[in-house]
Design a protein around this motif. Structure first.
Motif, PDB file in Angstrom:
ATOM      1  N   VAL A  85     -51.150  51.295 -17.875  1.00 35.43           N
ATOM      2  CA  VAL A  85     -49.765  50.801 -17.948  1.00 35.43           C
ATOM      3  C   VAL A  85     -49.423  50.548 -19.407  1.00 35.43           C
ATOM      4  CG1 VAL A  85     -49.713  49.777 -15.635  1.00 35.43           C
ATOM      5  CG2 VAL A  85     -50.514  48.410 -17.563  1.00 35.43           C
ATOM      6  N   GLN A  86     -48.160  50.757 -19.732  1.00 35.79           N
ATOM      7  CA  GLN A  86     -47.688  50.541 -21.098  1.00 35.79           C
ATOM      8  C   GLN A  86     -46.577  49.507 -21.173  1.00 35.79           C
ATOM      9  OE1 GLN A  86     -49.325  51.926 -23.569  1.00 35.79           O
ATOM     10  NE2 GLN A  86     -50.606  53.052 -22.103  1.00 35.79           N
ATOM     11  N   GLU A  87     -45.856  49.333 -20.080  1.00 35.88           N
ATOM     12  CA  GLU A  87     -44.684  48.460 -20.074  1.00 35.88           C
ATOM     13  C   GLU A  87     -45.100  47.000 -19.888  1.00 35.88           C
ATOM     14  OE1 GLU A  87     -40.460  47.871 -17.649  1.00 35.88           O
ATOM     15  OE2 GLU A  87     -41.955  49.335 -16.955  1.00 35.88           O
ATOM     16  N   ASP A  88     -44.614  46.138 -20.768  1.00 34.51           N
ATOM     17  CA  ASP A  88     -44.895  44.700 -20.676  1.00 34.51           C
ATOM     18  C   ASP A  88     -44.069  44.101 -19.548  1.00 34.51           C
ATOM     19  OD1 ASP A  88     -45.237  41.999 -20.929  1.00 34.51           O
ATOM     20  OD2 ASP A  88     -44.824  41.915 -23.090  1.00 34.51           O
ATOM     21  N   LEU A  89     -44.730  43.704 -18.483  1.00 39.39           N
ATOM     22  CA  LEU A  89     -44.056  43.132 -17.315  1.00 39.39           C
ATOM     23  C   LEU A  89     -44.354  41.642 -17.156  1.00 39.39           C
ATOM     24  CD1 LEU A  89     -44.781  46.040 -14.812  1.00 39.39           C
ATOM     25  CD2 LEU A  89     -42.656  45.602 -16.034  1.00 39.39           C
ATOM     26  N   SER A  90     -44.852  41.012 -18.214  1.00 35.42           N
ATOM     27  CA  SER A  90     -45.276  39.609 -18.116  1.00 35.42           C
ATOM     28  C   SER A  90     -44.118  38.655 -17.867  1.00 35.42           C
ATOM     29  CB  SER A  90     -46.017  39.194 -19.379  1.00 35.42           C
ATOM     30  OG  SER A  90     -45.196  39.347 -20.525  1.00 35.42           O
ATOM     31  N   ALA A  91     -42.897  39.085 -18.177  1.00 30.66           N
ATOM     32  CA  ALA A  91     -41.740  38.195 -17.953  1.00 30.66           C
ATOM     33  C   ALA A  91     -41.563  37.887 -16.472  1.00 30.66           C
ATOM     34  CB  ALA A  91     -40.474  38.841 -18.521  1.00 30.66           C
ATOM     35  N   TYR A  92     -42.070  38.758 -15.599  1.00 32.43           N
ATOM     36  CA  TYR A  92     -41.944  38.526 -14.157  1.00 32.43           C
ATOM     37  C   TYR A  92     -42.913  37.463 -13.642  1.00 32.43           C
ATOM     38  CZ  TYR A  92     -39.088  42.777 -13.687  1.00 32.43           C
ATOM     39  OH  TYR A  92     -38.089  43.712 -13.783  1.00 32.43           O
ATOM     40  N   THR A  93     -43.991  37.212 -14.386  1.00 29.28           N
ATOM     41  CA  THR A  93     -45.101  36.423 -13.840  1.00 29.28           C
ATOM     42  C   THR A  93     -44.676  35.021 -13.423  1.00 29.28           C
ATOM     43  OG1 THR A  93     -46.665  37.677 -15.182  1.00 29.28           O
ATOM     44  CG2 THR A  93     -47.431  35.579 -14.288  1.00 29.28           C
ATOM     45  N   VAL A  94     -44.041  34.301 -14.314  1.00 25.98           N
ATOM     46  CA  VAL A  94     -43.634  32.928 -13.995  1.00 25.98           C
ATOM     47  C   VAL A  94     -42.652  32.924 -12.834  1.00 25.98           C
ATOM     48  CG1 VAL A  94     -42.433  30.895 -14.854  1.00 25.98           C
ATOM     49  CG2 VAL A  94     -44.074  32.061 -16.314  1.00 25.98           C
ATOM     50  N   LYS A  95     -41.735  33.879 -12.811  1.00 27.53           N
ATOM     51  CA  LYS A  95     -40.721  33.943 -11.745  1.00 27.53           C
ATOM     52  C   LYS A  95     -41.371  34.225 -10.396  1.00 27.53           C
ATOM     53  CE  LYS A  95     -37.239  33.299 -14.508  1.00 27.53           C
ATOM     54  NZ  LYS A  95     -36.454  32.031 -14.438  1.00 27.53           N
ATOM     55  N   ILE A  96     -42.355  35.140 -10.372  1.00 28.46           N
ATOM     56  CA  ILE A  96     -43.052  35.445  -9.116  1.00 28.46           C
ATOM     57  C   ILE A  96     -43.802  34.219  -8.612  1.00 28.46           C
ATOM     58  CG2 ILE A  96     -44.984  36.761  -8.141  1.00 28.46           C
ATOM     59  CD1 ILE A  96     -44.105  39.095  -9.954  1.00 28.46           C
ATOM     60  N   VAL A  97     -44.532  33.566  -9.509  1.00 18.75           N
ATOM     61  CA  VAL A  97     -45.312  32.385  -9.124  1.00 18.75           C
ATOM     62  C   VAL A  97     -44.389  31.276  -8.622  1.00 18.75           C
ATOM     63  CG1 VAL A  97     -46.811  30.555  -9.999  1.00 18.75           C
ATOM     64  CG2 VAL A  97     -47.238  32.928 -10.667  1.00 18.75           C
ATOM     65  N   GLU A  98     -43.312  31.017  -9.344  1.00 19.63           N
ATOM     66  CA  GLU A  98     -42.377  29.965  -8.941  1.00 19.63           C
ATOM     67  C   GLU A  98     -41.757  30.271  -7.576  1.00 19.63           C
ATOM     68  OE1 GLU A  98     -39.559  29.699 -12.099  1.00 19.63           O
ATOM     69  OE2 GLU A  98     -40.815  28.346 -13.309  1.00 19.63           O
ATOM     70  N   PHE A  99     -41.327  31.519  -7.377  1.00 18.84           N
ATOM     71  CA  PHE A  99     -40.694  31.882  -6.108  1.00 18.84           C
ATOM     72  C   PHE A  99     -41.677  31.767  -4.952  1.00 18.84           C
ATOM     73  CE2 PHE A  99     -39.575  35.079  -2.872  1.00 18.84           C
ATOM     74  CZ  PHE A  99     -38.342  34.561  -2.480  1.00 18.84           C
ATOM     75  N   ASN A 100     -42.868  32.272  -5.121  1.00 17.27           N
ATOM     76  CA  ASN A 100     -43.861  32.209  -4.045  1.00 17.27           C
ATOM     77  C   ASN A 100     -44.166  30.762  -3.666  1.00 17.27           C
ATOM     78  OD1 ASN A 100     -44.053  34.972  -3.874  1.00 17.27           O
ATOM     79  ND2 ASN A 100     -45.888  35.122  -5.156  1.00 17.27           N
ATOM     80  N   HIS A 101     -44.367  29.918  -4.665  1.00 16.61           N
ATOM     81  CA  HIS A 101     -44.643  28.506  -4.354  1.00 16.61           C
ATOM     82  C   HIS A 101     -43.450  27.844  -3.677  1.00 16.61           C
ATOM     83  CE1 HIS A 101     -48.639  27.929  -5.908  1.00 16.61           C
ATOM     84  NE2 HIS A 101     -48.329  28.533  -7.059  1.00 16.61           N
ATOM     85  N   TYR A 102     -42.247  28.236  -4.071  1.00 22.54           N
ATOM     86  CA  TYR A 102     -41.045  27.685  -3.441  1.00 22.54           C
ATOM     87  C   TYR A 102     -41.015  28.037  -1.955  1.00 22.54           C
ATOM     88  CZ  TYR A 102     -36.179  27.330  -1.995  1.00 22.54           C
ATOM     89  OH  TYR A 102     -35.032  27.048  -1.310  1.00 22.54           O
ATOM     90  N   VAL A 103     -41.299  29.303  -1.643  1.00 24.01           N
ATOM     91  CA  VAL A 103     -41.280  29.731  -0.245  1.00 24.01           C
ATOM     92  C   VAL A 103     -42.377  29.038   0.550  1.00 24.01           C
ATOM     93  CG1 VAL A 103     -41.550  31.702   1.319  1.00 24.01           C
ATOM     94  CG2 VAL A 103     -40.256  31.959  -0.804  1.00 24.01           C
ATOM     95  N   TRP A 104     -43.594  29.001  -0.006  1.00 23.77           N
ATOM     96  CA  TRP A 104     -44.708  28.357   0.710  1.00 23.77           C
ATOM     97  C   TRP A 104     -44.427  26.874   0.955  1.00 23.77           C
ATOM     98  CZ3 TRP A 104     -48.336  31.039  -3.266  1.00 23.77           C
ATOM     99  CH2 TRP A 104     -48.560  32.361  -2.876  1.00 23.77           C
TER     100      TRP A 104
END
Length: 784
Positions: free
Chosen positions: A724-743
């Motif tokens: 992979v070459q594309e920096d996708l780290s900006a999604y990480t915090v958002k994914i973690v926050e959303f998942n914890h919100y749903v759980w």
């Protein structure tokens, strides 16, 4: 083979036997760059302690990491067997006295005990998974060595012979640090200081011209050796005393009262009695003022004939008796209890005395500036630990006393002509035992005499131990290899022996090679109990590493080592509960591996990776970068913590949960499933290789059963292998926050994680929409 849900420590012993049988870590010279670790040889008069276990596990991770990065790692096991500790142990266990037992018999008993203890140490290191180059003794580079091996002792003697012939070693009668318990002179590096409560006695000295002065001291038993009273030149209270004389209480001899900056106006009365010798300060003032000493303490730690009626008493008995006499004679004005820094022997913890002894000295004071220059060429981890070494070098005021009047150690290779006293220095080439061998000459070259006396003293054990980098790098057996690989790569060691082992090694390397001994120096603090106290049998807080292995296994202990904290900054706290707690990660790693193995298959790199796969692979790529940077700076604790967090709290908690529906649900295409299979296996492959230097047993087992290879023979992961070459780290915090919100929302609503839920997916996560809907069973609605 089915992967278990819990780690079985019994597998560790089997795996360790495999490694040793295959000679997996044997050092063989080839074209790879060499990385040499100068391990601190543990003393083997007792089983290894928890500090040994911790630091050797850390060193092992360094060795394994370097091997996987293409280095030919020379990681020898050395065992320290010289010196006082084994003599004390033999006296205690076998009820023998070194003073009454024939030397040859006593030495033999020491060796027998050391052989027994050495096997215990090697067993412990094997069970911990330490990947030494060899556990067998031999003459090849990387073989196990012991500091009482004839070859090791021969090197010590040969270096001594060279230094002696260069005029760097001399014999002199000097006042030195002396331990009455061990009956040996000590170098300054072997003196520790202990705060103890003691008496401060205010004693009246009468002046010869009338009147009196009050002097405070902690050593009244040395009154007979008092040769002056001093005051600080800036102390206005006593300037009118200059040139006057006082009479020493109980003894009556006259002494001068003189100005000297050593006196501290705020201690006691500001007047100080100068005796031979209460401390190093007394010695300095004697030298400055040209005073002649009188010695009161003998080599047994008893008051000698100069002490008069106190002769034969122990020092503290004499102190008590003389205080009583001062009180009865009206000289004792008052007594206070104070905290006082007392110099003690590093081994016996007995207060040291200062007495004259004729010993051999190695020059060091004149080289202080050169030593500091060499020290600056070494990189310290952590950098601030270098100051310990520089402060020690600056503090040196005398040369190194290298001779000891004991039995078990490397013999000093000298003989003396009985007729004229000429010193016979043998040629290099063999190991000499002068106390039971004839000299290598038949006649004295000076007077022609034919009778000689062999030297009975041995070397200070640090004179042996300071040779370790020279020995392991082949100074005496493979000079070509030595010249190509010295200085050695790394010295890992404890903070408390910087002023001894590290300093003496630096001095020896400078005198022998003119080079620093190491490129890198890793300095660590201590392992203490869970309350921060030093472990000791008297406190009942000792944790035996062998007991830890029996209870939880080596991998549980190794996991704790790397998750507990940064031992280069602070002491680390150890308890059974801490080890058990951190070992839960092993169960998590097994379950992740088990899930991946059961729910994936080997797949080539897909032409198109799904976004969630590219996201976790980018995080993996970032992890590789961070781990490498931290490991290259020896922060293996920080790198392992990052790996644990990635594996448990990102890969397992978020990615695997997100990818499960894609694996199980038919609505996803085969291409999408193959993308998941590839990514799961790629992450697991990289993670096991990343972690293998830290937890080598479980990673070896998993990699062998999933990828059918020996993980320790694989390359350490590099960023370029992640597709992979594309920096996708900006999604990480958002994914973690959303998942914890749903759980948390489901939990708060009494729903199970599988129950459907109405929830809005943020626009920023729209690219992950399909996977998130399937992951959380979200009822589709308008997005925000």
């Amino acid at each position: 083979m089915s992967i278990p849900t819990r780690w079985n420590p019994e597998l560790e012993r089997q795996i360790a036997e495999e490694w040793e049988k295959e000679k997996l870590y044997r050092f063989v010279k080839d074209n790879r760059p060499v990385y040499i670790i100068d391990t601190p040889p543990p003393y083997v008069n007792s089983p290894i302690h928890i500090g040994h276990a911790y630091t050797y596990v850390y060193m092992d991770a360094i060795a394994r990491y370097r091997r996987m990065n293409g280095y030919n790692v020379l990681f020898p096991l050395g065992l320290d067997r010289n010196g006082l500790p084994i003599e004390v142990q033999v006296e205690k266990e076998l009820k023998l006295s070194i003073r009454t037992t024939p030397r040859e018999l006593f030495v033999q008993k020491c060796k027998e005990k050391l052989d027994e203890y050495s096997e215990t140490s090697k067993t412990a290191f094997r069970l911990l998974g330490i990947s030494f180059s060899s556990y067998q003794k031999g003459m090849e580079l990387g073989d196990l060595y012991e500091t009482d091996d004839p070859e090791f002792r021969k090197l010590t003697q040969e270096i001594f012979i060279d230094l002696y012939n260069r005029g760097l070693i001399y014999e002199s009668e000097k006042v030195s640090n002396y331990c009455p318990e061990c009956r040996i002179s000590l170098s300054d590096a072997e003196v520790e200081y202990e705060e103890e409560e003691t008496g401060l006695y205010y004693i009246k000295f009468r002046l010869t011209d009338g009147g009196d002065v009050i002097v405070a001291t902690t050593r009244p038993e040395l009154l007979k050796a008092c040769k002056a009273i001093i005051y600080n030149p800036e102390d206005e209270r006593y300037k009118d005393l200059q040139g006057k004389k006082a009479l020493v209480p109980l003894y009556g001899h006259e002494i001068p009262i003189l100005p000297h900056p050593y006196a501290k106006p705020d201690f006691g009365t500001g007047l100080v009695m100068i005796c031979s010798f209460g401390d190093r300060g007394d010695m300095m003032v004697f030298r400055d003022l040209g005073l002649t000493p009188t010695f009161l303490i003998d080599e047994n730690g008893l008051m000698n004939e100069n002490a008069g009626k106190y002769r034969g008493m122990k020092v503290r008995e004499a102190r008590k008796a003389i205080v009583e006499d001062l009180r009865n004679e009206g000289y004792l004005v008052k007594e206070e209890r104070i905290k006082h820094s007392t110099p003690i022997c590093w081994r016996s913890k007995t207060p040291i005395e200062f007495i004259p002894r004729k010993e051999l000295y190695l020059k060091q004071v004149e080289f202080k500036e050169e030593l500091k220059k060499l020290a600056k060429e070494m990189k310290f981890y952590a950098p601030e630990s270098a100051e310990i070494l520089f402060r020690w070098i600056d503090s040196l005021t005398d040369d190194w006393v290298i001779s000891r009047r004991r039995y078990y150690g490397t013999e000093i290779p000298l003989w003396y002509c009985k007729r004229c006293g000429n010193v016979i220095v043998p040629p290099k080439g063999r190991y000499y035992v002068p106390w039971k061998e004839k000299p290598p000459v038949e006649r004295c070259p000076r007077c022609g005499g034919t009778e000689f006396v062999g030297e009975t003293r041995i070397f200070d054990t640090w004179f042996d131990s300071s040779n370790t980098p020279l020995y392991i790098a082949g100074y005496s057996k493979d000079r070509e290899f030595f010249e190509s690989n010295f200085p050695v790569s790394l010295r890992p060691q404890g903070k408390e022996i910087v002023r001894s082992w590290l300093y003496f090694t630096l001095l020896k390397s400078y005198l022998v090679t003119g080079k620093p001994p190491f490129k890198d120096v890793w300095i660590h603090m201590h392992v203490v109990d869970e309350k921060g106290y030093k472990m000791s049998k008297s406190l009942g807080n000792v944790i035996d590493p062998m007991d830890v292995i029996r209870r939880y296994g080596a991998e549980a202990f190794r996991t704790w080592v790397f998750l507990e904290g940064d031992i280069t900054k602070d002491d680390v706290k150890c308890s059974y509960s801490r080890i058990e707690s951190t070992s839960k990660f092993l169960t998590k790693l097994l379950n992740i591996s088990r899930f991946t193995e059961l729910n994936s298959k080997e797949s080539p790199t897909p032409e198109q990776l799904s976004l969630p796969d590219r996201w976790i692979l980018w995080e993996l790529k970032s992890l590789i970068k961070d781990v490498r940077e931290l490991n290259d700076a020896y922060y293996f604790n920080k790198s392992f913590t990052k790996m644990r967090d990635f594996v448990w709290f990102l890969f397992a908690d978020h990615y695997l949960e997100m990818v499960k529906p894609r694996i199980y649900n038919s609505e996803f295409t085969e291409q999408e499933k193959n993308s998941a299979y590839f990514t799961m296996r790629k992450v697991l492959d990289v993670v096991l290789r990343l972690m293998s230097p830290y937890i080598p047993f479980i990673t070896y087992y998993l990699y062998k059963n999933i990828f059918y290879k020996n993980v320790h023979l694989e390359q350490y992961p590099v960023e370029s292998e992640i597709p992979v070459q594309e920096d996708l780290s900006a999604y990480t915090v958002k994914i973690v926050e959303f998942n914890h919100y749903v759980w948390n929302t489901k939990k708060g609503s009494g729903l199970s994680l599988k129950d459907p839920i109405e929830v809005k997916i943020p626009d920023v996560l729209k690219p992950f929409e399909r996977d998130l809907i399937a992951m959380h069973n979200i009822k589709v609605q308008e997005k925000i």
